[in-house]
Design an enzyme around this catalytic site. Structure first.
Site: not given
Ligand code: DGJ
Length: 758
Positions: A568, A498
């Site tokens: 997301d 990430d």
């Protein structure tokens, strides 16, 4: 071929007959030995050079790319488009005379790579400054080498020992070209590169071009835009230190008003770079279209000492005669065969479960084991523990940088959980965010100088974290060692990598001021080299590129990662649009798509579990829902959908994508079809937003099937209309089409077709 006796007026009969025979024989002979422009002759050598005319030709798949050396020794573009006959003539190139004293020859001659010098006003591919104040650079052809699918052209400045190698590589299956440029300072003093691109792509002259590009933001990535290419320049870019999602480094250009998904000329390209980047699309004063791209020139400067080199990123581009759909299919095929690790047949993506939306930072051994059991019961193949397992991480305020297992959450380390996951028949994955540090961490307390910073200036936080300066050798070593140790000590099959903020204060105080801007290049190089080294040392480990969603997706990072996280935003309805946008540039097989909870956290929208599954099954399927809240019937549905997906995933992940009904522009419907490489199977997903006024769902006309093959149709979810035959030809499914019974709000259906072997 014509042997016409009428052409012999005035000759005697005997001589006429004789001349006629001679003419006919010589015509036949010429026909046999000379290349006939009427025959589409194809050569085996994809790259050729004609010494006489000084013309290079690259011919592959359905593309010809032609350029040559003109009388000024400039490398001049001659043609890029649909494949031509190998015998088609290209005379020696001549530079353009220029338009007027205002727009001189260097500005109007279409060059493959042009440096800033001699009065250049268009976007340069290279700009340098020398220590004596000179900033003029004029490049000329020096030499070249051809080795199979690769061509290297060496350019040199007219007086100084600055050399540029232009590299071309052709993919013979798709016709996608890879270009890069390598600058070498062979002078005796340092010089600074202020701008470098991989080269210019010159399109045929025209004023009716339409540019497609992708924009976005967190939770709203992959928005497809188009606009007319106007006189002047459009810059797509990121100044953020990484790829970003405000623009993605991809473009496609076609003729406005011409062409649709499967027809018309399209020129497209993508830059393989995960740092700040720019792509300039320029229509010049005489309607010539140039596309150039490379690292962003804003705040850029790379000092090259004598003997040093700087290589641009790879810039990939192709041409399709089959519309924007054809363009993306070529790009997908190229990514699968030539970009992704393990190409040309990258491993199929396993169905994964990820705990993030279920538990956020509240991960512990018992909770994850319980989720793992539930995930295994529906056929999940990979269990991934997301953020929160390390350091003092109980929120996003602390812990980044401290890559040890949190002893309270996992008192016995990760081993018991990993063993449990294995015993359930799944492999194990783990979230990391290696390039970041929280000020509240042991790492930052020990090494505050490791963060990007300007001395004496505030350090701007994003999500309570700072950027580590990965360009520093000690930071690179720390990050590599931390991950290597994690992988040595734990049986990990997958890392979700990430990256949750962009750069600020990009200072590198440890090096000389004149070298500090190198951070834009060295950071990305070290990122790539860590990924490469980890992969080499731990070949079983797969990696996902995630950046708070889809903020670092590009062909550079995809060389080292197996899949990407597009957003997301996991609302299955929103995802239809995002997945559609994503697919213009990137293959559906790399696109992770989780089934999450309903109502969704994003829009508080209720969607059936089937709908959510079908939306996610258009990419690589994952589950991100809180399984602790599921009812028994949810597990039954999920188990059957996961089983279905395993049967179709090869078609979705490796097949050819056709956009049958676009979800763009507020469309009430969305339909995609994936066709297997051998065209023997296809799977279709259909989504309805809201039906109105008794109108039926539009008929679905399939594409990409073999006209004469007989295909059997089977509904996977939802109903086919009564009267749909079981078996019909490819022609029937493509011309007659298929009706599905979809009515109501947020409805979905899918069906597959398979060649019915007699
Ligand atoms: C952002 C990612 O996109 C999410 O999926 C999740 O991993 C969080 N970071 C964790 O902090």
């Amino acid at each position: 071929m014509r042997c016409n006796s009428n052409s012999f007026n005035g000759a005697t009969d005997a001589s006429r007959v004789y001349q006629l025979i001679v003419t006919c024989l010589s015509t036949i002979l010429m026909f046999l030995i000379a290349p006939n422009p009427m025959n589409a002759q194809k050569t085996n050598a994809p790259i050729r050079f004609d010494k006489q005319t000084q013309v290079f030709r690259i011919d592959a798949a359905d593309v010809s790319y032609v350029f040559g050396i003109n009388e000024k020794k400039q490398v001049q573009t001659l043609y890029w488009g649909k494949r031509l006959n190998d015998a088609d003539p290209f005379p020696a190139p001549k530079s353009d005379p220029g338009l007027s004293g205002f727009d001189t020859s260097v500005n109007t001659t279409r060059q493959e790579f042009v440096a800033w010098g001699s009065g250049l006003y268009i976007e340069p591919d290279l700009k340098v400054s020398f220590p004596d104040g000179n900033r003029d650079l004029v490049l000329q052809y020096d030499s070249h080498t051809i080795e199979g699918r690769r061509l290297k052209i060496v350019l040199k400045d007219i007086s100084r020992d600055v050399y540029v190698d232009l590299e071309y590589q052709i993919d013979v299956v798709t016709g996608v070209l890879t270009r890069s440029a390598n600058v070498e300072n062979r002078t005796s003093a340092p010089l600074t590169v202020e701008q470098i691109s991989s080269g210019t792509w010159n399109l045929p002259r025209g004023d009716d071009y339409r540019l497609r590009y992708l924009t976005g933001r967190w939770a709203g990535e992959w928005v497809l835009h188009h606009q007319l290419v106007q006189p002047g320049k459009t810059i797509l870019e990121s100044r953020r230190g990484s790829t970003g999602d405000q623009n993605n480094p991809w473009f496609a250009i076609d003729h406005e008003g011409d062409g649709d998904q499967d027809h018309g000329d399209v020129w497209f390209g993508a830059l393989g770079w995960s740092g700040s980047w720019q792509i300039s699309i320029e229509q010049d004063q005489i309607q010539q279209i140039r596309v150039a791209g490379g690292p962003n020139s804003f705040d850029f400067g790379y000092r090259l000492s004598p003997g040093e080199q700087l290589k641009s990123p790879d810039f990939y581009a192709g041409y399709s005669h089959d519309g924007i759909g054809g363009a993306s299919r070529l790009l997908h095929r190229f990514e699968i065969s030539s970009i992704l690790p393990h190409g040309p047949k990258p491993k199929l993506r396993p169905v994964l479960y990820n705990s993030w939306e279920a538990t956020e930072f509240k991960v512990d051994e018992a909770g994850q084991e319980s989720l793992a059991e539930k995930a295994a019961s529906i056929g999940v193949e990979r269990f991934v523990v997301d953020d929160g397992w390390f350091g003092q991480r109980s929120s996003d305020r602390a812990g980044l940088g401290d890559w040890y297992v949190n002893p309270v959450k996992f008192p016995h380390g990760l081993k018991p959980l990993i063993d449990k996951v294995h015993s359930l028949g799944m492999d194990f994955g783990l979230w990391v965010e290696p390039e970041m540090v929280n000020p509240d961490s042991d790492l930052y307390r020990k090494h505050p100088d490791w963060a990007l910073n300007f001395i004496g200036r505030p350090r701007t936080e994003g999500r309570n974290q700072l950027m580590l300066n990965l360009a520093r050798p000690d930071v690179r070593a720390y990050v590599f060692q931390a991950l290597d140790k994690l992988l040595n000590e734990n049986d990990i099959a997958f890392l979700k990598w990430d990256y949750n903020r962009n750069w600020s204060e990009p200072g590198w105080p440890a090096v000389a001021p004149e070298d500090q801007k190198k951070v834009y290049i060295e950071y990305v190089r070290n990122l790539y080299s860590i990924l490469a080294e980890l992969r080499a040392k731990h070949p079983q480990v797969e990696i996902e590129s995630c950046s708070g969603g889809g903020s670092r997706v590009d062909l550079g990072i995809m060389r080292y990662t197996d899949q990407v996280w597009p957003s997301d935003n996991t609302d299955a309805f929103d995802r239809l649009l995002m997945q559609d946008g994503f697919s213009y540039a990137y293959a559906p097989g790399v696109m992770m798509a989780w089934v999450t909870d309903s109502p969704t956290w994003v829009n508080q929208r209720n969607l059936s579990l089937e709908y959510r599954f079908l939306s996610s099954m258009q990419g690589s399927l994952g589950i991100g829902a809180n399984l602790n809240n599921w009812k028994p019937e949810d597990f039954t549905t999920a188990k059957s959908m996961v089983a279905q997906y395993k049967h179709i995933r090869e078609i979705v992940q490796r097949g050819s994508l056709y956009r049958l009904i676009s979800p763009q522009n507020g469309s009430e419907q969305s339909v995609t079809e994936s066709v297997s490489e051998d065209q023997r199977s296809a799977v279709t997903f259909a989504f309805l937003h809201s039906s109105q006024m008794l109108y039926p769902f539009p008929r679905i006309y399939l594409r990409g099937l073999k006209t004469d093959s007989m295909y059997r149709i089977a509904a996977l979810n939802g109903k086919l209309s009564p009267g749909t035959p079981d078996i019909a030809s490819g022609a029937f499914w493509m011309q007659h089409g298929v009706d599905v019974e979809l009515r109501g709000d947020f409805q979905a259906a899918s069906f597959r077709l398979d060649v019915a072997d007699r």
